[in-house]
Design a protein around this motif. Structure first.
Motif, short mmCIF file in Angstrom:
data_model
loop_
_atom_site.label_atom_id
_atom_site.label_comp_id
_atom_site.label_asym_id
_atom_site.label_seq_id
_atom_site.Cartn_x
_atom_site.Cartn_y
_atom_site.Cartn_z
N PRO A 73 58.26 57.60 41.07
CA PRO A 73 58.53 56.31 40.40
C PRO A 73 57.49 55.96 39.34
CG PRO A 73 57.69 55.94 42.61
CD PRO A 73 57.84 57.41 42.47
N GLY A 74 56.38 56.69 39.32
CA GLY A 74 55.36 56.42 38.31
C GLY A 74 54.47 55.25 38.71
N THR A 75 53.48 54.99 37.87
CA THR A 75 52.63 53.84 38.13
C THR A 75 53.25 52.66 37.39
OG1 THR A 75 51.35 54.49 36.21
CG2 THR A 75 50.53 55.21 38.33
N GLY A 76 52.81 51.47 37.65
CA GLY A 76 53.40 50.32 36.99
C GLY A 76 54.74 49.97 37.60
N VAL A 77 55.59 49.34 36.82
CA VAL A 77 56.91 48.98 37.33
C VAL A 77 57.65 50.26 37.71
CG1 VAL A 77 59.11 47.92 36.78
CG2 VAL A 77 57.02 46.90 35.92
N PRO A 78 58.05 50.40 38.97
CA PRO A 78 58.65 51.64 39.41
C PRO A 78 59.90 52.02 38.62
CG PRO A 78 58.80 49.95 41.11
CD PRO A 78 57.92 49.40 40.05
N VAL A 79 59.95 53.28 38.23
CA VAL A 79 61.12 53.78 37.52
C VAL A 79 62.13 54.24 38.56
CG1 VAL A 79 61.99 55.46 35.89
CG2 VAL A 79 59.71 54.50 35.59
N VAL A 80 63.11 53.42 38.80
CA VAL A 80 64.16 53.77 39.75
C VAL A 80 65.48 53.26 39.21
CG1 VAL A 80 62.71 53.70 41.82
CG2 VAL A 80 63.80 51.62 41.02
N THR A 81 66.56 53.87 39.66
CA THR A 81 67.87 53.34 39.35
C THR A 81 68.44 52.76 40.64
OG1 THR A 81 68.24 54.94 37.60
CG2 THR A 81 70.19 53.92 38.55
N HIS A 82 68.80 51.49 40.59
CA HIS A 82 69.35 50.86 41.79
C HIS A 82 70.81 51.25 41.97
CE1 HIS A 82 66.06 47.93 42.71
NE2 HIS A 82 65.70 48.35 41.50
N VAL A 83 71.13 51.68 43.14
CA VAL A 83 72.52 51.99 43.47
C VAL A 83 72.82 51.25 44.77
CG1 VAL A 83 72.45 54.24 42.34
CG2 VAL A 83 71.86 54.07 44.75
N PRO A 84 74.10 51.03 45.08
CA PRO A 84 74.41 50.29 46.30
C PRO A 84 73.73 50.94 47.51
CG PRO A 84 76.38 50.58 45.00
CD PRO A 84 75.30 51.33 44.30
N GLY A 85 72.93 50.16 48.21
CA GLY A 85 72.30 50.64 49.43
C GLY A 85 71.06 51.49 49.24
N GLY A 86 70.56 51.63 48.03
CA GLY A 86 69.35 52.43 47.86
C GLY A 86 68.92 52.54 46.41
N THR A 87 67.98 53.45 46.17
CA THR A 87 67.54 53.66 44.80
C THR A 87 67.45 55.16 44.53
OG1 THR A 87 65.25 53.59 45.53
CG2 THR A 87 66.14 51.56 44.62
N VAL A 88 67.59 55.52 43.25
CA VAL A 88 67.35 56.91 42.85
C VAL A 88 65.99 56.90 42.14
CG1 VAL A 88 68.16 58.83 41.45
CG2 VAL A 88 69.81 57.34 42.57
N THR A 89 65.03 57.56 42.77
CA THR A 89 63.66 57.51 42.28
C THR A 89 63.45 58.40 41.05
OG1 THR A 89 62.93 57.15 44.52
CG2 THR A 89 61.25 57.86 42.97
N GLY A 90 62.70 57.88 40.10
CA GLY A 90 62.28 58.69 38.97
C GLY A 90 63.29 58.82 37.85
N VAL A 91 64.42 58.16 37.98
CA VAL A 91 65.43 58.23 36.92
C VAL A 91 65.63 56.82 36.35
CG1 VAL A 91 67.82 58.78 36.33
CG2 VAL A 91 66.61 60.15 38.02
N GLY A 92 65.42 56.67 35.04
CA GLY A 92 65.64 55.38 34.40
C GLY A 92 66.75 55.51 33.38
N LEU A 93 67.81 54.73 33.55
CA LEU A 93 68.91 54.79 32.58
C LEU A 93 68.69 53.69 31.55
CD1 LEU A 93 71.91 55.27 35.05
CD2 LEU A 93 70.58 57.03 33.90
N GLY A 94 68.00 54.04 30.49
CA GLY A 94 67.72 53.06 29.45
C GLY A 94 68.88 52.94 28.48
#
Lengths: 164, 112
Positions: free
Chosen positions: B30-51
């Protein structure tokens, strides 16, 4: 069937509208039509509100829902034995439901330290998906109000009494 | 035609799988700072940011040199995006390197 659909759209929009075809965005075609020759299906606001509320809560970035006052009232209400879950599911959700479209407003509280943009995008996408697939209505908009941000450790109600 | 949410969730998972299985990538972080995650129903996908303009992938790498690993991730993720018809750029951020890799690299340099 197509004829019926077109006619309804036209009568709803009025003759001034230049585009007679149903909205091209749509998943409409893939879902059951709510108005058919054999009758009409009506979906109550509460149903849409409940689905939207549950869908928003599925996103882990959502801490709670509702405006400050409603949230506190909700907390109180949930302490009263016998109170139903209904009010909780729809807390922070207001909807407008038409014959084939729905507009949804959400009041959410997120956690401190995460991207609000990401959370609201995830909420919006999930709410649209759930409502459209469960009701067949087309969701025209989902407005999200981020009312507050929850900081961990700054609990609203202390879990343990301060005196023994 | 898949809809918005399914697209988002599937895309994030596919990108994570593609990047995570690239040789040299230890894990997604997720990196330092604001965690880079993609929120999905019921969880998160770590390290992927859909900008809006780019899909960013944050990785920890377990080998040197970094260059081929990064190229590998870019290629793998680009293939996923191309498959989904997504025009966004790929952004790779190397957030961490495993200590073992650093030690190995130091040993190799000493041996030279």
């Amino acid at each position: 069937m197509t004829a019926t659909a077109t006619k309804t759209t036209e009568s709803a929009k009025g003759p001034g509208d230049a585009t007679p075809a149903p909205r091209p965005t749509s998943t409409i075609g893939t879902h059951a039509a709510l108005t058919s020759e054999h009758g009409q299906t009506r979906i109550a606001d509460t149903v849409v509100a409940k689905i939207a509320g549950m869908a928003a809560r599925e996103i882990p970035g959502v801490y709670s829902m509702g405006r400050g006052f409603a949230r506190r009232m909700g907390q109180l209400r949930s302490l009263v034995p016998g109170s139903s879950e209904v009010s909780l599911a729809t807390q922070g959700v207001s909807v407008e439901v038409g014959e084939r479209e729905a507009a949804i407003d959400l009041d959410v509280v997120t956690w401190y330290g995460q991207s609000i943009v990401e959370v609201s995008e995830a909420v919006r996408a999930n709410v649209i998906q759930r409502v459209e697939s469960m009701t067949g209505l087309t969701v025209v908009e989902v407005n999200i109000n981020v009312d507050d941000i929850f900081v961990e450790g700054q609990d609203e109600e202390p879990k343990e009494p301060r005196v023994q | 035609m898949a809809d918005l949410s399914t697209d988002r969730v599937m895309l994030a998972r596919a990108v994570a799988a593609a990047a995570g299985s690239t040789p040299g990538v230890a894990r997604l972080v997720p990196g330092t700072g604001v965690p880079v995650v993609t929120h999905v129903p019921g969880g998160t996908v770590t390290g992927v940011g859909l900008g809006p303009a780019a899909v960013s992938v944050h990785v920890a790498v377990d080998r040197f040199p970094l260059e081929p690993v990064i190229t590998g991730v870019v290629e793998a993720v680009s293939a996923v995006l191309a498959g989904a018809g997504d025009p966004r750029r790929v952004e790779v951020v190397v957030e961490d390197v495993d200590e073992a890799a650093v030690r190995r690299a130091a040993r190799a340099r000493d041996a030279d």
